[in-house]
Design a protein around this motif. Structure first.
Motif, PDB file in Angstrom:
ATOM      1  N   ILE A 126      -2.888  10.026  -3.095  1.00 53.84           N
ATOM      2  CA  ILE A 126      -2.515   8.850  -2.307  1.00 53.84           C
ATOM      3  C   ILE A 126      -3.115   9.007  -0.914  1.00 53.84           C
ATOM      4  CG2 ILE A 126      -0.575   7.511  -1.406  1.00 53.84           C
ATOM      5  CD1 ILE A 126       1.022   9.220  -3.697  1.00 53.84           C
ATOM      6  N   HIS A 127      -3.882   8.020  -0.481  1.00 52.46           N
ATOM      7  CA  HIS A 127      -4.603   8.110   0.787  1.00 52.46           C
ATOM      8  C   HIS A 127      -4.048   7.093   1.786  1.00 52.46           C
ATOM      9  CE1 HIS A 127      -7.609  10.597  -1.286  1.00 52.46           C
ATOM     10  NE2 HIS A 127      -7.525   9.718  -2.272  1.00 52.46           N
ATOM     11  N   ILE A 128      -3.416   7.581   2.844  1.00 52.18           N
ATOM     12  CA  ILE A 128      -2.944   6.721   3.935  1.00 52.18           C
ATOM     13  C   ILE A 128      -4.055   6.620   4.968  1.00 52.18           C
ATOM     14  CG2 ILE A 128      -1.329   6.544   5.866  1.00 52.18           C
ATOM     15  CD1 ILE A 128       0.784   7.863   4.141  1.00 52.18           C
ATOM     16  N   ILE A 129      -4.419   5.381   5.328  1.00 57.00           N
ATOM     17  CA  ILE A 129      -5.463   5.151   6.330  1.00 57.00           C
ATOM     18  C   ILE A 129      -4.840   4.404   7.500  1.00 57.00           C
ATOM     19  CG2 ILE A 129      -7.760   4.219   6.761  1.00 57.00           C
ATOM     20  CD1 ILE A 129      -8.168   4.189   3.701  1.00 57.00           C
ATOM     21  N   GLY A 130      -4.707   5.092   8.615  1.00 54.97           N
ATOM     22  CA  GLY A 130      -4.057   4.521   9.787  1.00 54.97           C
ATOM     23  C   GLY A 130      -5.062   4.158  10.866  1.00 54.97           C
ATOM     24  N   VAL A 131      -5.771   3.075  10.683  1.00 46.95           N
ATOM     25  CA  VAL A 131      -6.730   2.565  11.664  1.00 46.95           C
ATOM     26  C   VAL A 131      -6.479   1.075  11.813  1.00 46.95           C
ATOM     27  CG1 VAL A 131      -9.166   2.208  12.211  1.00 46.95           C
ATOM     28  CG2 VAL A 131      -8.463   4.315  11.049  1.00 46.95           C
ATOM     29  N   HIS A 136      -0.825  -5.734   5.249  1.00 41.93           N
ATOM     30  CA  HIS A 136      -0.746  -4.355   4.757  1.00 41.93           C
ATOM     31  C   HIS A 136      -0.946  -4.359   3.246  1.00 41.93           C
ATOM     32  CE1 HIS A 136       1.823  -3.050   8.451  1.00 41.93           C
ATOM     33  NE2 HIS A 136       0.532  -3.117   8.719  1.00 41.93           N
ATOM     34  N   LEU A 137      -1.851  -3.516   2.766  1.00 39.33           N
ATOM     35  CA  LEU A 137      -2.223  -3.514   1.362  1.00 39.33           C
ATOM     36  C   LEU A 137      -2.082  -2.139   0.733  1.00 39.33           C
ATOM     37  CD1 LEU A 137      -5.553  -5.584   1.577  1.00 39.33           C
ATOM     38  CD2 LEU A 137      -3.230  -6.448   1.247  1.00 39.33           C
ATOM     39  N   ALA A 138      -1.882  -2.138  -0.561  1.00 45.28           N
ATOM     40  CA  ALA A 138      -1.948  -0.918  -1.362  1.00 45.28           C
ATOM     41  C   ALA A 138      -2.898  -1.199  -2.511  1.00 45.28           C
ATOM     42  CB  ALA A 138      -0.573  -0.519  -1.879  1.00 45.28           C
ATOM     43  N   MET A 139      -3.814  -0.272  -2.732  1.00 44.32           N
ATOM     44  CA  MET A 139      -4.866  -0.500  -3.724  1.00 44.32           C
ATOM     45  C   MET A 139      -5.005   0.719  -4.633  1.00 44.32           C
ATOM     46  SD  MET A 139      -8.897  -1.463  -3.013  1.00 44.32           S
ATOM     47  CE  MET A 139      -9.317   0.094  -2.184  1.00 44.32           C
ATOM     48  N   PHE A 164      -4.809   3.828  -2.223  1.00 46.31           N
ATOM     49  CA  PHE A 164      -5.163   3.676  -0.811  1.00 46.31           C
ATOM     50  C   PHE A 164      -4.168   2.722  -0.158  1.00 46.31           C
ATOM     51  CE2 PHE A 164      -8.941   4.697  -3.192  1.00 46.31           C
ATOM     52  CZ  PHE A 164      -9.556   5.683  -2.425  1.00 46.31           C
ATOM     53  N   ILE A 165      -3.628   3.121   0.991  1.00 45.11           N
ATOM     54  CA  ILE A 165      -2.679   2.303   1.747  1.00 45.11           C
ATOM     55  C   ILE A 165      -3.299   2.054   3.109  1.00 45.11           C
ATOM     56  CG2 ILE A 165      -0.326   2.148   2.641  1.00 45.11           C
ATOM     57  CD1 ILE A 165       0.334   4.419   0.543  1.00 45.11           C
ATOM     58  N   CYS A 166      -3.497   0.787   3.444  1.00 40.05           N
ATOM     59  CA  CYS A 166      -4.305   0.470   4.619  1.00 40.05           C
ATOM     60  C   CYS A 166      -4.065  -0.980   5.005  1.00 40.05           C
ATOM     61  CB  CYS A 166      -5.783   0.688   4.278  1.00 40.05           C
ATOM     62  SG  CYS A 166      -6.967   0.396   5.606  1.00 40.05           S
ATOM     63  N   ALA A 167      -4.397  -1.329   6.235  1.00 42.92           N
ATOM     64  CA  ALA A 167      -4.378  -2.735   6.638  1.00 42.92           C
ATOM     65  C   ALA A 167      -5.619  -3.437   6.102  1.00 42.92           C
ATOM     66  CB  ALA A 167      -4.308  -2.848   8.157  1.00 42.92           C
ATOM     67  N   ASN A 168      -5.537  -4.747   6.006  1.00 46.72           N
ATOM     68  CA  ASN A 168      -6.645  -5.542   5.481  1.00 46.72           C
ATOM     69  C   ASN A 168      -7.645  -5.845   6.597  1.00 46.72           C
ATOM     70  OD1 ASN A 168      -8.187  -7.058   3.722  1.00 46.72           O
ATOM     71  ND2 ASN A 168      -6.950  -8.907   3.958  1.00 46.72           N
ATOM     72  N   LEU A 213      -4.358  -4.383  -6.730  1.00 45.37           N
ATOM     73  CA  LEU A 213      -4.305  -4.618  -5.294  1.00 45.37           C
ATOM     74  C   LEU A 213      -3.094  -5.475  -4.990  1.00 45.37           C
ATOM     75  CD1 LEU A 213      -5.740  -4.453  -2.478  1.00 45.37           C
ATOM     76  CD2 LEU A 213      -6.940  -6.551  -3.120  1.00 45.37           C
ATOM     77  N   VAL A 214      -2.234  -5.011  -4.075  1.00 49.43           N
ATOM     78  CA  VAL A 214      -1.042  -5.779  -3.705  1.00 49.43           C
ATOM     79  C   VAL A 214      -0.910  -5.841  -2.195  1.00 49.43           C
ATOM     80  CG1 VAL A 214       0.170  -5.089  -5.823  1.00 49.43           C
ATOM     81  CG2 VAL A 214       0.554  -3.791  -3.703  1.00 49.43           C
ATOM     82  N   THR A 215      -0.283  -6.890  -1.720  1.00 50.43           N
ATOM     83  CA  THR A 215       0.092  -6.985  -0.311  1.00 50.43           C
ATOM     84  C   THR A 215       1.521  -6.481  -0.172  1.00 50.43           C
ATOM     85  OG1 THR A 215       0.382  -8.464   1.584  1.00 50.43           O
ATOM     86  CG2 THR A 215       0.735  -9.421  -0.598  1.00 50.43           C
ATOM     87  N   ILE A 216       1.739  -5.540   0.710  1.00 55.59           N
ATOM     88  CA  ILE A 216       3.031  -4.868   0.858  1.00 55.59           C
ATOM     89  C   ILE A 216       4.058  -5.833   1.456  1.00 55.59           C
ATOM     90  CG2 ILE A 216       4.213  -2.957   2.023  1.00 55.59           C
ATOM     91  CD1 ILE A 216       1.456  -1.482   1.954  1.00 55.59           C
ATOM     92  N   ASN A 217       5.259  -5.859   0.881  1.00 58.27           N
ATOM     93  CA  ASN A 217       6.278  -6.813   1.346  1.00 58.27           C
ATOM     94  C   ASN A 217       7.637  -6.148   1.564  1.00 58.27           C
ATOM     95  OD1 ASN A 217       7.059  -6.350  -1.277  1.00 58.27           O
ATOM     96  ND2 ASN A 217       6.892  -8.482  -1.951  1.00 58.27           N
ATOM     97  N   ILE A 218       7.638  -4.897   2.013  1.00 57.64           N
ATOM     98  CA  ILE A 218       8.913  -4.193   2.223  1.00 57.64           C
ATOM     99  C   ILE A 218       9.236  -4.043   3.707  1.00 57.64           C
ATOM    100  CG2 ILE A 218       8.743  -2.963   0.032  1.00 57.64           C
ATOM    101  CD1 ILE A 218       7.881  -0.468   1.680  1.00 57.64           C
ATOM    102  N   HIS A 219       8.642  -4.885   4.541  1.00 60.86           N
ATOM    103  CA  HIS A 219       8.840  -4.763   5.983  1.00 60.86           C
ATOM    104  C   HIS A 219      10.232  -5.253   6.379  1.00 60.86           C
ATOM    105  CE1 HIS A 219       4.506  -5.235   5.227  1.00 60.86           C
ATOM    106  NE2 HIS A 219       4.345  -4.390   6.233  1.00 60.86           N
ATOM    107  N   ASN A 220      10.952  -4.426   7.117  1.00 59.24           N
ATOM    108  CA  ASN A 220      12.239  -4.840   7.686  1.00 59.24           C
ATOM    109  C   ASN A 220      12.057  -5.468   9.062  1.00 59.24           C
ATOM    110  OD1 ASN A 220      13.785  -3.896   5.493  1.00 59.24           O
ATOM    111  ND2 ASN A 220      13.683  -1.807   6.297  1.00 59.24           N
ATOM    112  N   ASP A 221      11.033  -4.993   9.775  1.00 57.93           N
ATOM    113  CA  ASP A 221      10.771  -5.483  11.129  1.00 57.93           C
ATOM    114  C   ASP A 221       9.302  -5.863  11.221  1.00 57.93           C
ATOM    115  OD1 ASP A 221      10.490  -6.034  13.788  1.00 57.93           O
ATOM    116  OD2 ASP A 221      11.099  -4.051  14.514  1.00 57.93           O
TER     117      ASP A 221
END
Length: 277
Positions: free
Chosen positions: A64-69, A79-82, A89-93, A109-117
């Motif tokens: 699992i690769h987190i990309i924080g850029v 925010h996407l997960a692919m 891969f977890i990264c912004a679009n 490919l999914v758009t992440i929808n677990i945001h609380n804030d």
């Protein structure tokens, strides 16, 4: 036991990287965390994609690769997960994922929808780590997101071939630790356009009529070592990833300099390949 990699532009001075790792261990203590790089130039999508693209294949499938850029959530930066090539891969679009998937179609490919804030200013720690550990526990991407198919494209750094097929104009893609300059021109593209023709690499006021496949190929080992003057020699080569690279033999940015400093090259600068008629 899942492997989770981290690639960010956060550097190592601040608390960010440690906070991300702490969050991962809090959610999944058995995780194995590997740092790929935290020295991506700020907001440099192309550099991030180049580094992760050439690193991820060395890891086992399921990593699992987190990309924080540039990861701040916005209507234009989802925010996407692919799932791609057996890796997550977890990264912004922001274009990074489209560069990673330029030659391989994503398996999911999914758009992440677990945001609380929605105003969270540290989503790599607060969102990406939750997604990563969910996957690490065997979780399905459908649980944390909805199907998505609108990857943001980055097209302004692709090499251009002229109409007469005798010139490729490319750009500097990346400058490495040694000051070697990596371009977006590949060996495959050159061979396709060349069709057996000789060619010259043009870099500012310098020309390279030979392109090596290894740094040491520029050395004449028939000359006694004490009589060689190869250190500091300018050369062009195809690097381990088959990108055209401009280098200085045995360069050191802190002493003799590198191709980037000695030839005055930086990100996006133009490099050309001219083919003989």
């Amino acid at each position: 036991m899942a492997i989770i990699t981290l690639t960010t532009d956060f550097g190592l001075k601040d608390h960010y990287v440690s906070a991300i790792k702490g969050a991962i261990y809090s959610y999944e203590p058995s995780s194995i965390i590997v740092d790929i790089s935290h020295h991506i130039s700020p907001f440099n999508y192309t550099e991030a994609a180049y580094i992760i693209k050439n690193a991820y294949q060395s890891f086992p499938e399921g990593t699992i690769h987190i990309i924080g850029v540039d990861s701040e959530l916005s209507p234009e930066n989802e925010h996407l997960a692919m799932l791609l090539d057996g890796h997550y891969f977890i990264c912004a679009n922001n274009g990074i994922l489209s560069m990673l998937s330029s030659s391989i179609l994503p398996e999911k490919l999914v758009t992440i929808n677990i945001h609380n804030d929605l105003n969270d200013n540290f989503p790599v720690k607060n969102i990406f780590t939750k997604v990563a550990t969910h996957i690490a526990r065997g979780g399905n991407l459908d649980v944390i997101g909805k199907p998505f198919n609108k990857l943001k494209e980055v097209t302004n750094l692709s090499p251009v071939v002229n109409n007469t097929q005798d010139l490729i104009v490319g750009n500097v893609l990346y400058v490495d630790h040694y000051g070697n300059v990596v371009t977006n021109i590949t060996k495959e593209l050159i061979q396709t356009i060349a069709k057996g023709r000789d060619y010259t690499v043009l870099v500012r006021n310098y020309t390279f009529k030979t392109v090596y496949n290894a740094y040491s190929e520029c050395v004449n080992f028939n000359i006694p070592k004490e009589k060689r003057q190869d250190d500091g020699k300018r050369l062009a080569l195809f690097n381990a990833n088959n990108n055209l690279e401009i280098a200085i033999y045995k360069s050191n940015l802190n002493t003799v300099g590198g191709a980037s400093s000695l030839l005055g090259l930086s990100y996006r600068d133009t490099i050309s390949v001219k083919f003989n008629s």
